[in-house]
Design an enzyme around this catalytic site. Structure first.
Site, PDB file in Angstrom:
ATOM      1  N   GLY A 406       0.799  -1.258   0.082  1.00  0.00           N
ATOM      2  CA  GLY A 406      -0.122   0.074  -0.014  1.00  0.00           C
ATOM      3  C   GLY A 406       0.728   1.191   0.237  1.00  0.00           C
ATOM      4  O   GLY A 406       2.124   1.048   0.193  1.00  0.00           O
ATOM      5  N   GLY A 409       2.380   5.797   4.771  1.00  0.00           N
ATOM      6  CA  GLY A 409       1.561   6.449   5.772  1.00  0.00           C
ATOM      7  C   GLY A 409       0.166   5.670   5.928  1.00  0.00           C
ATOM      8  O   GLY A 409      -0.583   6.261   6.699  1.00  0.00           O
ATOM      9  N   VAL A 410      -0.109   4.717   5.492  1.00  0.00           N
ATOM     10  CA  VAL A 410      -1.391   4.040   5.663  1.00  0.00           C
ATOM     11  C   VAL A 410      -1.116   3.012   7.187  1.00  0.00           C
ATOM     12  O   VAL A 410      -2.154   2.231   7.209  1.00  0.00           O
ATOM     13  CB  VAL A 410      -1.795   3.228   4.607  1.00  0.00           C
ATOM     14  N   GLY A 411      -0.036   2.838   7.792  1.00  0.00           N
ATOM     15  CA  GLY A 411       0.139   1.848   8.813  1.00  0.00           C
ATOM     16  C   GLY A 411       0.441   0.597   8.609  1.00  0.00           C
ATOM     17  O   GLY A 411       0.375  -0.362   9.392  1.00  0.00           O
ATOM     18  N   LYS A 412       1.457   0.316   7.697  1.00  0.00           N
ATOM     19  CA  LYS A 412       1.629  -1.085   7.502  1.00  0.00           C
ATOM     20  C   LYS A 412       2.586  -1.493   8.368  1.00  0.00           C
ATOM     21  O   LYS A 412       2.702  -2.610   9.115  1.00  0.00           O
ATOM     22  CB  LYS A 412       2.543  -0.957   5.900  1.00  0.00           C
ATOM     23  N   THR A 413       3.893  -0.652   8.482  1.00  0.00           N
ATOM     24  CA  THR A 413       4.876  -1.216   9.633  1.00  0.00           C
ATOM     25  C   THR A 413       3.992  -1.094  11.137  1.00  0.00           C
ATOM     26  O   THR A 413       4.362  -2.067  11.875  1.00  0.00           O
ATOM     27  CB  THR A 413       5.989  -0.223   9.747  1.00  0.00           C
ATOM     28  N   SER A 729      -5.283   3.345 -18.800  1.00  0.00           N
ATOM     29  CA  SER A 729      -6.301   3.630 -18.131  1.00  0.00           C
ATOM     30  C   SER A 729      -6.806   5.052 -18.464  1.00  0.00           C
ATOM     31  O   SER A 729      -7.629   5.620 -18.047  1.00  0.00           O
ATOM     32  CB  SER A 729      -6.139   3.370 -16.404  1.00  0.00           C
ATOM     33  N   LYS A 772      -8.342   4.976  -6.960  1.00  0.00           N
ATOM     34  CA  LYS A 772      -8.992   6.096  -7.942  1.00  0.00           C
ATOM     35  C   LYS A 772     -10.086   6.599  -7.403  1.00  0.00           C
ATOM     36  O   LYS A 772     -10.384   7.937  -7.665  1.00  0.00           O
ATOM     37  CB  LYS A 772      -9.135   5.548  -9.396  1.00  0.00           C
TER      38      LYS A 772
END
Length: 835
Positions: A406, A409-413, A729, A772
């Site tokens: 992802g 900044g979405v919190g993976k770690t 696209s 998107k």
């Protein structure tokens, strides 16, 4: 060619001569130096005037030259060969400045060679070669040195004598008679030549001294050479002294250790080495190693016990045993299988991410049920229970290697830390970004100096358990070079069928990694090699909606920033509308890192007020944001950009989440030109060409004459020209922009679109629909045009976003144009532009 003699016993008679020649006798013979001399080349040595030097003659032409000289006037010319390796140098291969010498003594050895003693008479310079056979002959000119009887020459003589005295102390081969004679020399010319003869000097430097005309300059040059030689010799003596002292220290320590061993033996005590060996033996007994590892450990321990502690191999074996015995072979954390507690922990640490949380809960539930079934089987005494459980564990391992993909900044770690807390395991993280060496994963073999295990084993030892949650961060940023491919080394680490016997190059024994819960993270899936990707369960983390960001800020980011900036809850208060404006007007990202930075900026400014003693509560309202964060940074520009014909809003996927892009079309008079700009990739250029072909095929239906395109050039530009763009696209956006341009119908400013087109006007499905759609929602669009075959992807879009957007599903370009173009046709002249 001749060599300086090395056989002292055969030249003892010659070496009884004085080291310094008599300058008066030499001067008496200078007047008799013929104008033409036989020239004898020297190899690796320079003979000076006023010196007596023994020489060794071995070549046939050189022997003949000496014989003729002895039969004649006994005076010959000596010059040095430029290349000491040449056996018979010619006229162009010798120096032209040499010395006229008189042959004084001659001795014929049984091996046919001649040893002779020559005395240097005067410098000569070769003016013309007269013969090369049977030996070299040349016309010479006597070139006496220029003697300067000055105070400077006297000072230089004293300095040179002092240096030579120090040199004689450091070099035993310099005879004492020579030093005594040199100290008594008053002629500076004779002093220079005598010292240069018995000092180790490079051939080029020795020849330079001979060729210098001024005796004062000779002394100055010799002083520099002696100074350099003294530095080398003194440094060598210091090194030798230090080495000798170190050897004495080692010997002294050895004797002391032996004495200590003897004393301990008399007292019935063990020595330190025996104590260390026994400690390792006890550690091996307690470590619970597998059979192969224990056998190797005991073999190395046996080697260690037979080596003296001062041996170099002793430290290598000791370090290896220390690594083996400190690994957690049988030490593991007890899993916390309370499903409800795990759900609470995950919700406390992260907002949203329901798919990820559900997957973790599934893992815990399955593990809990398997352990319960195993206990039931053992209680009933079923023979197959153990086999069934072993098979279940094998299948379980295949499902616990997760890959979070992802935008930043979405919190993976941080999600990995929450998983460790929820499961009750320890957490360890290793960043793989920029790793290019396979040894970083597998370690170095013990044959290398300073070898260590790889990062995997080091982390396992550091965490102290054999079943941690192990996060391999930035797996998509692994590199490859001549040192190996780290991604290939990870194949064994992340393969449940292989990592049960993972072999680190340093340990060279199997270590079981099957109980480790591996989690990898990355921003992109494409850079991860296919075989490695196949071993992981991929879980996609998309960006957050505006409402989700506000909730995350209120529940997680604001409390964390208050703590980091030393503030209490009563000292600052954020209004929800203010947080929403921070998200909307000051950040544009898929994650929440910039949101937290902006909140931190506000907190720091409030902290200044609190530190100044202003204790009243600071409320952050929408009207006060500009005082803390400055003017608004993000503006909605869709309506402004699309208010004229020829501009369409496309939706794009990027590594950092979804984004909108504008496709601008312009037309001018020309000759059927078609220009594409904006750093477009090949696929995107082909999409633009397909869009133009479709629009031209439909032009007659829109009232455009056949000759219109023949008389005009079309230019398509996608702004942000410094950013590379590619992919199919944007096809519908390009076709819409071109149709808007030539028909004069404006594109609705509230519509965003994505989809690949074909020449027949079909709209094909694309990827990244969720990202998107979230980008369209962030940009304030109200309608999204999607390929009909992407309808199922809308299930992944949050309900909040789906309810705020109108989705138009299409399978043909005509449907796109009907939905995107608004009425109000403009007049089109030959120079109309769309931007």
């Amino acid at each position: 060619m001749v060599d300086e003699s090395k056989e002292a016993e055969e030249l003892s008679e010659l070496e009884e001569q004085l080291p310094l020649a008599d300058s008066e006798s030499a001067a008496s013979e200078d007047d008799h130096i013929p104008s033409e001399l036989a020239i004898l080349p020297l190899r690796g040595v320079v003979v000076y005037p006023l010196t007596a030097v023994p020489l060794n003659v071995g070549q046939a032409r050189s022997i003949r030259l000496v014989d003729d000289a002895v039969a004649g006037g006994r005076i010959i010319g000596l010059v040095s060969s430029r290349d000491p390796e040449l056996d018979e140098p010619g006229p162009d291969e010798v120096y032209t400045c040499g010395t006229a010498v008189a042959v004084h003594r001659l001795f014929r050895a049984p091996d046919g060679t001649i040893r002779l003693l020559v005395q240097g008479l005067e410098r000569i310079k070769i003016s013309e070669w007269t013969a090369t056979e049977p030996y070299l002959s040349a016309k010479v000119t006597v070139s006496p040195d220029a003697v300067d009887e000055t105070i400077e020459a006297e000072a230089l003589m004293r300095n040179v004598l002092e240096q030579f005295r120090r040199l004689a102390e450091l070099v035993p081969s310099i005879p004492g008679e020579l030093l005594t004679a040199a100290l008594n020399v008053e002629d500076p010319r004779q002093l220079v030549y005598a010292i240069a003869t018995y000092t180790r000097i490079d051939l080029e430097d020795a020849q330079e001294i001979l060729e210098i005309d001024s005796v004062t300059e000779k002394l100055r040059r010799l002083m520099v050479i002696l100074g350099k030689e003294l530095e080398v010799l003194e440094l060598g003596r210091k090194i030798q002294s230090d080495a000798h002292g170190e050897m004495e220290k080692i010997q002294r320590e050895y004797f002391l250790r032996e004495q200590m061993k003897a004393i301990r033996k008399e007292l019935g005590e063990e020595d330190e080495q025996a104590v260390e060996v026994n400690e390792f033996r006890a550690k091996i007994d307690q470590a619970g190693m597998p059979e192969e590892a224990e056998k190797e450990a005991r073999r190395e321990l046996d080697r260690l016990s037979k080596l003296p502690s001062a041996a170099a191999e002793y430290g290598v074996i000791r370090t290896y045993l220390d690594w083996l015995t400190s690994l957690p072979w049988q030490i593991g954390s007890t899993d916390n299988l309370d499903i409800e507690r795990a759900r609470i922990v995950l919700d406390e640490d992260h907002y949203g991410l329901e798919d990820i949380k559900e997957r973790i809960l599934e893992y815990l539930a399955v593990r809990k049920l398997r352990l319960e079934r195993k206990a039931e089987s053992e209680a009933k005494g079923e023979a197959s229970g153990e086999a069934d459980y072993a098979d279940a564990i094998r299948r379980e391992r295949e499902g616990v290697i997760l890959c979070f993909v992802g935008p930043p900044g979405v919190g993976k770690t941080s999600l990995g830390q929450s998983i460790a807390r929820a499961t009750g395991r320890k957490f360890i993280r290793q960043s793989l970004g920029g790793v290019r060496d396979e040894a970083e994963i597998r370690g170095h073999r013990r044959t290398y100096i300073g070898a260590l295990p790889g990062r995997i084993v080091q982390a396992i030892r550091r965490v102290g358990t054999n079943n941690p949650v192990f996060m391999l961060d930035e797996v998509d940023k692994l590199g490859t070079d001549y040192r190996g491919d780290p991604s290939s080394a990870l194949l064994e680490v992340l393969d449940p069928e292989q990592n049960r016997e993972f072999r680190d190059h340093y340990l060279d024994v199997p270590f079981d990694l099957s109980q480790v819960m591996f989690i990898t993270t990355g921003n992109l899936l494409d850079p991860i090699p296919g075989p490695l990707r196949d071993r992981m369960e991929i879980l996609h983390l998309s960006g957050y909606t505006e409402t989700e960001k506000v909730r995350i800020a209120q529940s997680y980011l604001i409390p964390r920033q208050l703590a980091e900036n030393g503030l209490r809850e009563g000292e600052i208060e954020f209004a929800e509308d203010a947080v929403r404006l921070i998200v909307r007007n000051y950040t544009r990202e898929a994650g929440v890192r910039n949101v937290e930075r902006q909140i931190g900026t506000v907190c720091r400014k409030v902290a200044v007020r609190v530190a100044e003693g202003k204790t009243e509560t600071t409320r952050i309202d929408p009207d006060h944001l500009t005082d803390y964060l400055g003017p608004r940074k993000i503006f909605e520009e869709v309506a402004e950009r699309t208010e004229i014909c020829g501009v369409a809003t496309g939706l794009a996927w990027t590594p950092v989440g979804g984004s909108i892009l504008f496709v601008e079309a312009s037309i001018m008079r020309g000759d059927k030109g078609f220009l594409l700009t904006g750093q477009l990739g090949d696929v995107m250029k082909e999409s633009a060409q397909a869009a133009l072909t479709y629009v031209r095929s439909k032009a007659p239906e829109w009232g455009i004459t056949d000759g219109f395109f023949a008389k005009h050039d079309i230019h398509i530009h996608v702004p942000a020209g410094s950013t590379p763009k590619d992919g199919p696209s944007a096809g519908v956006a390009m076709a819409t922009a071109l149709a808007s341009l030539i028909t004069g119908r404006q594109v609705s400013p509230l519509v965003g679109m994505t989809g690949e087109i074909t020449l027949r006007g079909l709209v094909m499905p694309v990827g990244g629909v969720k990202e998107k759609v979230l980008a369209a929602h962030r940009a304030g669009l109200k309608q999204v045009i999607l390929p009909k075959r992407n309808e199922s992807d809308l299930d992944d879009v949050p309900d909040e976003v789906r309810s705020s957007l109108v989705f138009t599903l299409v399978d043909r370009v005509e449907q796109v144009l009907d939905a995107a173009l608004i009425d109000g046709k403009e007049e089109l002249d030959g120079t109309h532009t769309g931007s």
